[in-house]
Every structure is written in C-alpha cells, then in structure tokens.
Design a protein around this motif. Structure first.
Motif, short mmCIF file in Angstrom:
data_model
loop_
_atom_site.label_atom_id
_atom_site.label_comp_id
_atom_site.label_asym_id
_atom_site.label_seq_id
_atom_site.Cartn_x
_atom_site.Cartn_y
_atom_site.Cartn_z
N SER A 28 0.86 -1.17 0.00
CA SER A 28 0.00 0.00 0.00
C SER A 28 0.90 1.22 0.00
N ALA A 29 0.30 2.40 0.04
CA ALA A 29 1.11 3.62 0.06
C ALA A 29 0.35 4.74 0.73
N VAL A 30 1.11 5.61 1.35
CA VAL A 30 0.58 6.87 1.86
C VAL A 30 1.29 7.98 1.09
N THR A 46 3.50 2.62 14.81
CA THR A 46 3.04 1.33 15.31
C THR A 46 2.77 0.46 14.10
N SER A 47 3.31 -0.76 14.12
CA SER A 47 3.08 -1.67 13.00
C SER A 47 3.44 -3.09 13.42
N PRO A 48 2.89 -4.08 12.72
CA PRO A 48 3.26 -5.46 13.02
C PRO A 48 4.71 -5.74 12.61
N ASP A 49 5.31 -6.73 13.27
CA ASP A 49 6.68 -7.11 12.94
C ASP A 49 6.81 -7.40 11.45
N GLY A 50 7.87 -6.89 10.85
CA GLY A 50 8.16 -7.17 9.45
C GLY A 50 7.60 -6.15 8.48
N MET A 51 6.66 -5.31 8.90
CA MET A 51 6.11 -4.29 8.01
C MET A 51 7.13 -3.16 7.86
N LEU A 52 7.31 -2.72 6.62
CA LEU A 52 8.28 -1.66 6.33
C LEU A 52 7.62 -0.55 5.53
N ILE A 53 8.13 0.67 5.71
CA ILE A 53 7.68 1.80 4.90
C ILE A 53 8.91 2.49 4.33
N ASP A 54 8.83 2.90 3.08
CA ASP A 54 9.90 3.70 2.48
C ASP A 54 9.69 5.13 2.96
N ALA A 55 10.66 5.66 3.69
CA ALA A 55 10.53 6.99 4.31
C ALA A 55 10.30 8.10 3.29
N GLY A 58 6.68 6.56 0.88
CA GLY A 58 5.47 6.18 1.59
C GLY A 58 4.93 4.81 1.23
N VAL A 59 5.68 4.05 0.43
CA VAL A 59 5.24 2.71 0.04
C VAL A 59 5.43 1.76 1.23
N ILE A 60 4.37 1.00 1.54
CA ILE A 60 4.37 0.07 2.66
C ILE A 60 4.34 -1.35 2.11
N ASN A 61 5.22 -2.22 2.64
CA ASN A 61 5.28 -3.62 2.23
C ASN A 61 5.29 -4.52 3.46
N TRP A 62 4.63 -5.69 3.29
CA TRP A 62 4.56 -6.63 4.42
C TRP A 62 4.02 -7.96 3.93
N THR A 63 4.51 -9.04 4.51
CA THR A 63 3.95 -10.37 4.29
C THR A 63 3.66 -10.96 5.67
N GLN A 77 3.17 8.13 10.44
CA GLN A 77 3.43 9.54 10.71
C GLN A 77 4.04 10.20 9.48
N ILE A 78 3.55 11.41 9.17
CA ILE A 78 4.15 12.23 8.12
C ILE A 78 4.81 13.41 8.83
N SER A 79 5.98 13.81 8.34
CA SER A 79 6.72 14.89 8.98
C SER A 79 7.34 15.81 7.93
#
Length: 120
Positions: A28-30, A46-55, A58-63, A77-79
């Motif tokens: 997904s993406a923000v 806050t996220s489940p173990d293994g979930m990553l976001i490209d700072a 904003g692309v989010i990946n997880w299995t 969070q956006i900053s």
C-alpha cells in the motif's frame, strides 16, 4: 514584518482498513504534502513485525505470518522535519484454511472377512 507560520503536513492518500490472508503480499502507500512545499518523510509509529515503509515514497510492504492472525494496528506519521501528523488504520489477517492430507498411508494388503486389520 510578516513571519511565515509553519503548518503541519497532511496526508492526501491514506489506506483504508483491509483484510488479507496469511502469506499474502501486502503493498500500500501513503502520500502527503507540506503546505509550505517542504519535503516530507513517512515513519511507521506502530506496525506489526516485518512491516516496512519507504521513508521517502510512503510505500508500505509486508507479508504476514500465522503470528499476525487477527487485527493489526498501523500508525503512520508524516513529517516536514518540524511538525508531524499521525493517522491509523487496521489490517485484519485471516488464517489460510488448507485441506487436510494423510501423513501415513497403509500399503496395499489383503485380509479375510472377519479378521481385524491394524495399521500404524
């Protein structure tokens, strides 16, 4: 003299709550902007173990695995480097129902009517 006011960045695209199965690839993406045009970065608060976001993107990946079955809260969070904004959504992970299978299968054999057959 006019002093510029720094306004907080905001999300322009944010994921909805969703449901996926164990082993599915979740992507997904923000996206967001800063009103003053500053670059923004994204962080998983806050996220489940293994979930990553490209700072930067904003692309989010997880299995998810079987330990993630159930509700998984994701807080992003956006900053703009000074001000931040947080938002949350939920990823529900369901177990995969696999068909049963035999682990031991007896060899072909012949028995007489009335005999007791036992296999181990």
């Amino acid at each position: 003299m006019v002093t510029a006011v720094n306004k907080e960045p905001y999300f322009t695209i944010f994921p909805n709550d969703t449901t996926i199965k164990v082993g599915d690839i979740y992507t997904s993406a923000v996206t967001g902007v800063d009103p003053e045009g500053e670059a923004v970065t994204y962080t998983l608060i806050t996220s489940p173990d293994g979930m990553l976001i490209d700072a930067n993107t904003g692309v989010i990946n997880w299995t998810p695995t079987s330990v993630h079955v159930g509700e998984n809260l994701v807080k992003v969070q956006i900053s703009d480097g000074v001000l931040t904004l947080d938002s949350t959504y939920t990823v529900m992970v369901t177990a995969v129902n696999k068909e049963p299978y035999f682990t031991i299968f007896p060899n072909d054999t012949t028995i007489k009517v009335g005999d007791v057959y036992t296999s181990t």
